[in-house]
Design an enzyme around this catalytic site. Structure first.
Site, PDB file in Angstrom:
ATOM      1  N   HIS A  73       2.182   9.748  15.588  1.00 59.09           N
ATOM      2  CA  HIS A  73       0.982   9.770  16.428  1.00 59.09           C
ATOM      3  C   HIS A  73       0.942  11.046  17.263  1.00 59.09           C
ATOM      4  CE1 HIS A  73      -2.368   7.471  18.128  1.00 59.09           C
ATOM      5  NE2 HIS A  73      -1.992   7.865  19.326  1.00 59.09           N
ATOM      6  N   ARG A 122       0.832  -1.208   0.000  1.00 56.83           N
ATOM      7  CA  ARG A 122       0.000   0.000   0.000  1.00 56.83           C
ATOM      8  C   ARG A 122       0.867   1.258   0.000  1.00 56.83           C
ATOM      9  NH1 ARG A 122       0.252   3.903   2.758  1.00 56.83           N
ATOM     10  NH2 ARG A 122       0.209   2.739   4.716  1.00 56.83           N
ATOM     11  N   GLU A 124       4.592   9.862   7.875  1.00 61.18           N
ATOM     12  CA  GLU A 124       3.622  10.858   7.408  1.00 61.18           C
ATOM     13  C   GLU A 124       2.878  11.513   8.572  1.00 61.18           C
ATOM     14  OE1 GLU A 124       1.407   9.951   3.908  1.00 61.18           O
ATOM     15  OE2 GLU A 124       2.910   8.525   3.206  1.00 61.18           O
ATOM     16  N   LEU A 170      -3.062 -15.453  19.257  1.00 63.11           N
ATOM     17  CA  LEU A 170      -2.549 -16.615  18.536  1.00 63.11           C
ATOM     18  C   LEU A 170      -1.450 -17.344  19.313  1.00 63.11           C
ATOM     19  CD1 LEU A 170      -4.178 -15.372  16.179  1.00 63.11           C
ATOM     20  CD2 LEU A 170      -2.301 -16.018  14.675  1.00 63.11           C
ATOM     21  N   LEU A 229      11.195  14.364   1.048  1.00 59.86           N
ATOM     22  CA  LEU A 229      11.002  15.466   1.989  1.00 59.86           C
ATOM     23  C   LEU A 229      11.844  15.252   3.252  1.00 59.86           C
ATOM     24  CD1 LEU A 229       9.500  18.093   2.801  1.00 59.86           C
ATOM     25  CD2 LEU A 229       7.708  16.622   3.793  1.00 59.86           C
ATOM     26  N   GLN A 260     -14.526 -15.706  27.856  1.00 61.93           N
ATOM     27  CA  GLN A 260     -15.078 -14.348  27.873  1.00 61.93           C
ATOM     28  C   GLN A 260     -14.033 -13.299  27.504  1.00 61.93           C
ATOM     29  OE1 GLN A 260     -16.986 -13.518  31.611  1.00 61.93           O
ATOM     30  NE2 GLN A 260     -18.623 -15.020  31.287  1.00 61.93           N
ATOM     31  N   THR A 264      10.420   6.018   0.542  1.00 64.41           N
ATOM     32  CA  THR A 264       9.809   4.851  -0.093  1.00 64.41           C
ATOM     33  C   THR A 264       9.983   4.918  -1.606  1.00 64.41           C
ATOM     34  OG1 THR A 264       8.160   4.668   1.667  1.00 64.41           O
ATOM     35  CG2 THR A 264       7.645   3.589  -0.421  1.00 64.41           C
TER      36      THR A 264
END
Length: 438
Positions: free
Chosen positions: A417, A138, A414, A389, A179, A330, A214
């Site tokens: 957070h 992506r 980009e 898992l 950049l 649960q 990238t």
């Protein structure tokens, strides 16, 4: 090529895809029949489908569904079989860009220039399907579409658009966006890359370096942002092979391993005046590009989160401990419910943002809000799924650990957070807090 036409071609290519079409139609008819029988047997009651809790499907246009299903088939049948070894061996398959170009999936929201001109929601759906397979894939598509094609379309001359956009759209050219610098990540205003104008040769001389770029090691076209002698930041189009230009690969990544990442090193690279993006100056240029890319990320990370949810659900249903499926516990059910809740809320927020974007009503802070929220929540979901898992969670054959590693990067690049928190904090209080005391 129109995406509707591409969809028809794709479905007619082979028996496997025809089976997909038949299966989809048969499933839809079966579900419709079951619902009809259910309605006739008792009073109508709204049904809940955990796969689409708030009926996102009903809010999409027919074209958006068609486009998504086309790309989902490609991603699952052509990309998913490659990703395990690509990640293990840290290999980027350049041909996937050409394949996506054939499908009309590069720069899809751009009007004209061999681009599809679809809605922002359709673009988001593409990012979601692609990142369901891998964030690195992506990232490559996002850079090509939002960070390379978009600035040429939005800020470039007509000559630049005609020269580059059709070839980028077809995947003949691969681009990158320069950049970030070794000393300047979250603060691009400190940019050290310089562009000196040479009036006699009608060119600019670029010196400096960019990092964590990238696609740079395999890029044919590089969009580089540099500070000119008047202190203004401008965008430059550099082509592979220019004297003084090198793009060494960054080795040893434990994240986005199926994506090619490197540096851009410029040692007095001469760039013709006609390769300057004329339509923008200052940081508004790169920030406008990043805003578009961040929008795609908000959708994409939820695709990765959905994969992790589905994998954890199936695993805990199949895994028997103490004589019962783990899913009977649960604690497991609460974790699955929390995952589903966050993914559902995130997807519907993305849908609303996409609609606002197409109406030119999407403020950058809206994108920051969802980039921050969805990336953080997707990373939390992937970590939870890895834990559910057990020991198998660290095996790449289950794919969840790969999503964990990838989302660590996506939560950072980009706009980290915390940077997006400061963007929102400034909007809330009217006070910027990027630098203490200022």
């Amino acid at each position: 090529m129109a995406l509707r036409g591409v969809y028809a071609q794709l479905l007619n290519r082979g028996p496997g895809l025809r089976v997909f079409r038949s299966w989809s139609s048969a499933t839809a008819q079966t579900e419709k029949g079951e619902k009809t029988q259910s309605r006739s047997a008792k009073p109508s009651r709204p049904e809940f489908d955990w796969r689409d809790p708030l009926l996102l499907e009903e809010q999409l246009t027919a074209d958006e569904i068609l486009i998504r299903d086309t790309f989902r088939t490609y991603c699952q049948e052509r990309l998913m079989p490659r990703i395990l070894l690509a990640n293990r061996n840290e290999v980027f398959h350049r041909e996937i860009i050409s394949e996506m170009g054939e499908l009309g999936m590069l720069g899809p929201t751009i009007q004209g220039y061999s681009c599809a001109g679809v809605s922002s929601v359709a673009y988001g759906l593409l990012a979601r399907e692609l990142e369901r397979v891998d964030s690195g894939y992506r990232s490559a598509m996002s850079v090509q579409s939002s960070l390379v094609m978009y600035p040429i379309y939005a800020y470039g001359s007509e000559e630049q658009k005609q020269k580059y956009l059709p070839r980028l759209a077809k995947g003949e050219l691969l681009g990158c966006f320069g950049l970030t610098e070794p000393n300047h990540g979250s603060d691009p205003s400190g940019m050290e890359t310089r562009a000196r104008h040479n009036p006699s040769s009608r060119s600019y001389i670029l010196s400096g370096s960019k990092t964590w770029i990238t696609n740079s090691p395999v890029a044919d076209l590089l969009i580089v942002w540099a500070r000119c002698e008047d202190s203004c930041i401008r965008g430059f189009l550099l082509e592979k092979g220019m004297r003084g230009l090198s793009t060494p690969r960054i080795e040893g990544k434990f994240s986005l391993r199926a994506s090619s990442t490197g540096m851009i090193i410029m040692d007095d690279v001469e760039v013709p005046e006609e390769n300057v993006l004329p339509g923008v100056s200052g940081l508004a240029g790169p920030f406008g590009c990043l805003n578009n890319a961040r929008y795609g990320i908000t959708w994409g990370v939820l695709g990765a989160a959905e994969f992790c949810l589905h994998t954890a659900r199936q695993y805990t249903l199949d895994r028997i401990q103490f004589g019962v499926p783990l899913a009977k516990n649960q604690l497991i059910q609460k974790k699955l419910a929390d995952m589903l809740t966050e993914i559902t809320l995130g997807l519907h927020a993305c849908l609303q943002l996409g609609r606002l974007k197409d109406q030119d009503k999407a403020a950058p802070e809206m994108v920051s809000l969802l980039k921050r929220n969805n990336c953080g929540k997707a990373l939390d979901i992937a970590r939870q799924a890895r834990d559910m898992l057990g020991g198998n969670g660290i095996s790449d054959e289950y794919h969840v650990i790969r999503h964990v590693m990838n989302l660590e990067s996506v939560n950072t690049y980009e706009g980290t957070h915390d940077i997006h928190a400061l963007i929102l904090g400034r909007a809330i209080t009217g006070i910027q807090a990027f630098v203490a005391g200022k």
